[in-house]
Design an enzyme around this catalytic site. Structure first.
Site, PDB file in Angstrom:
ATOM      1  N   LYS A   1       0.839  -1.199   0.000  1.00  0.00           N
ATOM      2  CA  LYS A   1       0.000   0.000   0.000  1.00  0.00           C
ATOM      3  C   LYS A   1       0.879   1.256   0.000  1.00  0.00           C
ATOM      4  CE  LYS A   1      -3.471   2.469   2.622  1.00  0.00           C
ATOM      5  NZ  LYS A   1      -4.314   2.525   3.805  1.00  0.00           N
TER       6      LYS A   1
ATOM      7  N   GLU B   1      10.968  -4.346   4.092  1.00  0.00           N
ATOM      8  CA  GLU B   1      11.043  -5.767   3.728  1.00  0.00           C
ATOM      9  C   GLU B   1      10.677  -5.936   2.252  1.00  0.00           C
ATOM     10  OE1 GLU B   1       9.481  -4.571   6.389  1.00  0.00           O
ATOM     11  OE2 GLU B   1       9.482  -5.984   8.080  1.00  0.00           O
TER      12      GLU B   1
ATOM     13  N   GLY C   1      -4.529  -1.644   4.966  1.00  0.00           N
ATOM     14  CA  GLY C   1      -3.698  -2.732   4.456  1.00  0.00           C
ATOM     15  C   GLY C   1      -4.246  -4.110   4.802  1.00  0.00           C
ATOM     16  N   ARG C   2      -4.694  -4.294   6.042  1.00  0.00           N
ATOM     17  CA  ARG C   2      -5.169  -5.628   6.461  1.00  0.00           C
ATOM     18  C   ARG C   2      -6.566  -5.930   5.942  1.00  0.00           C
ATOM     19  NH1 ARG C   2      -4.108  -2.216  10.452  1.00  0.00           N
ATOM     20  NH2 ARG C   2      -5.805  -1.371  11.698  1.00  0.00           N
TER      21      ARG C   2
ATOM     22  N   GLU D   1      -3.920  -6.083  15.101  1.00  0.00           N
ATOM     23  CA  GLU D   1      -3.456  -4.799  14.575  1.00  0.00           C
ATOM     24  C   GLU D   1      -4.605  -3.783  14.589  1.00  0.00           C
ATOM     25  OE1 GLU D   1      -0.067  -4.385  11.580  1.00  0.00           O
ATOM     26  OE2 GLU D   1      -1.783  -3.838  10.356  1.00  0.00           O
TER      27      GLU D   1
ATOM     28  N   HIS E   1      -3.676 -31.822  19.355  1.00  0.00           N
ATOM     29  CA  HIS E   1      -2.464 -32.522  19.794  1.00  0.00           C
ATOM     30  C   HIS E   1      -1.363 -31.535  20.143  1.00  0.00           C
ATOM     31  CE1 HIS E   1      -4.313 -36.293  18.518  1.00  0.00           C
ATOM     32  NE2 HIS E   1      -4.839 -35.546  17.556  1.00  0.00           N
TER      33      HIS E   1
ATOM     34  N   LYS F   1      10.052   0.254  13.985  1.00  0.00           N
ATOM     35  CA  LYS F   1      10.671   0.428  12.652  1.00  0.00           C
ATOM     36  C   LYS F   1      11.652   1.599  12.686  1.00  0.00           C
ATOM     37  CE  LYS F   1       6.504  -0.913  10.081  1.00  0.00           C
ATOM     38  NZ  LYS F   1       5.444  -0.378   9.214  1.00  0.00           N
TER      39      LYS F   1
HETATM   40  O1  F6P Z   1       3.035  -3.756   9.909  1.00  0.00           O
HETATM   41  C1  F6P Z   1       2.453  -2.541   9.610  1.00  0.00           C
HETATM   42  C2  F6P Z   1       1.869  -2.509   8.234  1.00  0.00           C
HETATM   43  O2  F6P Z   1       1.702  -1.168   7.905  1.00  0.00           O
HETATM   44  C3  F6P Z   1       0.547  -3.264   8.091  1.00  0.00           C
HETATM   45  O3  F6P Z   1      -0.536  -2.539   8.525  1.00  0.00           O
HETATM   46  C4  F6P Z   1       0.521  -3.548   6.626  1.00  0.00           C
HETATM   47  O4  F6P Z   1      -0.377  -4.577   6.315  1.00  0.00           O
HETATM   48  C5  F6P Z   1       1.960  -3.938   6.395  1.00  0.00           C
HETATM   49  O5  F6P Z   1       2.711  -3.100   7.254  1.00  0.00           O
HETATM   50  C6  F6P Z   1       2.429  -3.778   4.980  1.00  0.00           C
HETATM   51  O6  F6P Z   1       2.324  -2.447   4.548  1.00  0.00           O
HETATM   52  P1  F6P Z   1       2.405  -2.066   3.028  1.00  0.00           P
HETATM   53  O7  F6P Z   1       1.280  -2.726   2.303  1.00  0.00           O
HETATM   54  O8  F6P Z   1       2.302  -0.573   2.998  1.00  0.00           O
HETATM   55  O9  F6P Z   1       3.731  -2.534   2.512  1.00  0.00           O
END
Ligand code: F6P
Length: 496
Positions: free
Chosen positions: A171, A177, A232-233, A318, A348, A460
């Protein structure tokens, strides 16, 4: 020792053939009435209407939470600042459909994204793979989320560079990452002999930050937009769900959206007393008040849904893992810890604690009426799976006496049963939307904003100076404003 079991028909609710049975919540009719009154007093009905109407329910970021527009297949106008967003949403659907028809000879898709840009499509790809007879393009669908190169290395050992497509889903398009993994994949394509134009052809992006995606080097025609009014979620319904359409076809993706849309219509229109997401939210609220519960489990008795609890963890924790309400005032309750995994495997593992531990942990048992394969053993195995599911709920609720304290089951452990008629794209969509709407309802009941996540940012920020200190390879780092004494010692340990 057993729960005051309420087997009255009032404990059975259904929407679009999904049944919710709350009989093992131990909530009597009078208490349910009080709970619905509480919900009304907290303004839940208005909140639901406001959410669908695009009001700025995400108050801290001053914007709507309109993921429901992404599955509004009927295209009923949804206005933001007087402008209907549906033409833009439908435009993306057309582009997704066109892309499904375009890709030929693709052996591998690498979907790069993390958190909300990963869990939804990963869960759907896994879950739908188990639908017997589903049409699949059979591409190897790889999900690359972790900055740990273990995941990257595994994927690159399997993928064929010259027939690989890459989707960067983010987003913000600033998530470290994701951008670092995307750079690593581009480097691998180069090393594998792909030309500049081949790389450009194979690179796609899904983002609300189009300039950043372009800046990264993704061709404008290969960028699928989504919008800041989609959390995002809550984004699997946008082009973040591209892998679903590409692998299983656009019709299946549409079915996934249709199931979610059907659940939205139920959530929006059903009275609170018949409203599945609301009833589930209220049952948690009740157990929290009564037992001060700290944890909650979702156990799908369906191996296909093994990723579901991980998706739910982000959705719930979240969204609602917060200590202050919309006005900055401390809250008594918010999201408990959410965990779970597929049954019967879960039995289990941690069911010992669920039965005899000191904590009461409410559970959602999620079962599917139809077997999940067409193997000759399917019916017999499925019967055993379902009997285990029912038996666990019964044992948890009723308990068992014994002269030996070690063998006593205390009972009175509440659970819901959620029964899906079958697992296909439609019911998967409905299941996820049911939980999204439950999460939003809980936020409204606690007066929490479920659509921001300020708590994930600080770590972060702190990672940056620490990374710099690690990169210096010095083992005499002193504490500073950014790095405390404990962390300085740890850095020095890693650098020595
Ligand atoms: O971990 C925080 C967060 O902003 C989440 O809310 C989101 O799903 C994830 O990082 C990935 O964010 P993006 O889609 O902006 O890379």
């Amino acid at each position: 020792m057993s729960l005051p079991v309420n087997t009255s028909p009032q404990n059975k609710h259904s929407a679009i053939d999904i049944v919710l049975d709350t009989a093992y919540q131990g909530i009597n009719e009078g208490t349910w009435k009080e709970l619905f009154t509480t919900a009304r007093q907290s303004g839940l009905e208005q909140f639901i209407q406001d959410m669908f109407a695009g009001k700025h329910i995400n108050n801290s970021e001053d914007r709507p939470a309109l993921h429901s527009a992404l599955r509004n297949l009927t295209k009923t106008p949804v206005l933001i600042n007087g402008v209907d967003v549906m033409p833009a949403v439908a435009g993306v659907w057309h582009r997704i459909e066109a892309l499904c028809d375009k890709w030929v000879g693709v052996t591998d898709v690498i979907h790069i994204g993390i958190g909300g840009s990963d869990f939804g499509p990963r869960l759907a790809i896994e879950a739908l793979a188990h639908v017997s007879g589903i049409k699949s393009r059979g591409m190897r669908m790889h999900f690359l989320a972790n900055i740990d190169t273990a995941e990257l290395a595994l994927i690159l050992a399997r993928a064929q560079a010259h027939s690989t497509k890459v989707i960067i889903a983010s987003k913000s398009f600033t998530t470290l990452e994701t951008t670092m993994n995307a750079k690593a994949i581009v480097a691998w394509l180069k090393e594998s002999g792909c030309t500049k134009s081949q790389i450009s052809d194979s690179l796609y992006a899904v983002s609300a930050n189009i300039p950043a995606a372009k800046e990264f080097g993704v061709a404008e025609d290969n960028i699928f937009p989504f919008w800041d009014w989609v959390g995002g979620r809550y984004s699997v319904w946008s082009a973040v769900g591209l892998p679903i359409a590409l692998q299983y076809g656009f019709e299946t993706f549409k079915q996934f959206l249709a199931g979610a849309e059907a659940m939205d219509l139920h959530f929006k229109n059903a009275p609170l007393e018949d409203n599945l997401p609301v009833i589930m939210a209220l049952s948690l609220l009740y157990q929290q008040d009564k037992h001060d519960i700290k944890a909650y489990a979702a156990i799908p008795y369906a191996d296909a849904l093994d990723w579901f609890p991980k998706w739910l963890q982000q959705l719930d924790m979240e969204s609602n893992g917060k200590s202050v309400d919309r006005n900055g005032k401390p809250v008594k309750h918010s999201s408990p810890v959410v965990f779970g995994s597929a049954g019967s495997n879960a039995q289990h593992s941690y069911f010992q604690l669920l039965h005899q531990g000191t904590e009461i942990i409410p559970i959602d048992f999620i079962a599917v009426r139809e077997p999940m394969s067409d193997r000759p053993e399917a019916v017999a195995h499925h019967r055993i799976l379902l009997s285990n599911c029912l038996a666990q709920a019964q044992a948890l609720a009723n308990g068992k006496d014994d002269s030996n304290p070690n063998n006593v089951y205390p009972g009175k452990r509440p659970s819901n049963l959620l029964l899906l008629p079958k697992l296909n794209a439609f019911y998967l969509g409905a299941l996820l939307a049911l939980y999204e709407n439950r999460t939003a309802s809980l936020g409204a009941l606690w007066n929490i904003n479920s659509f921001d996540q300020p708590g994930v940012e600080y770590g972060k920020v702190l990672a940056k100076p620490i990374e710099k200190a690690l990169a210096s390879h010095q083992n005499d780092i002193a504490s500073s404003t950014d790095i405390d004494a404990v962390t300085a010692t740890r850095i020095n340990l890693l650098n020595s």
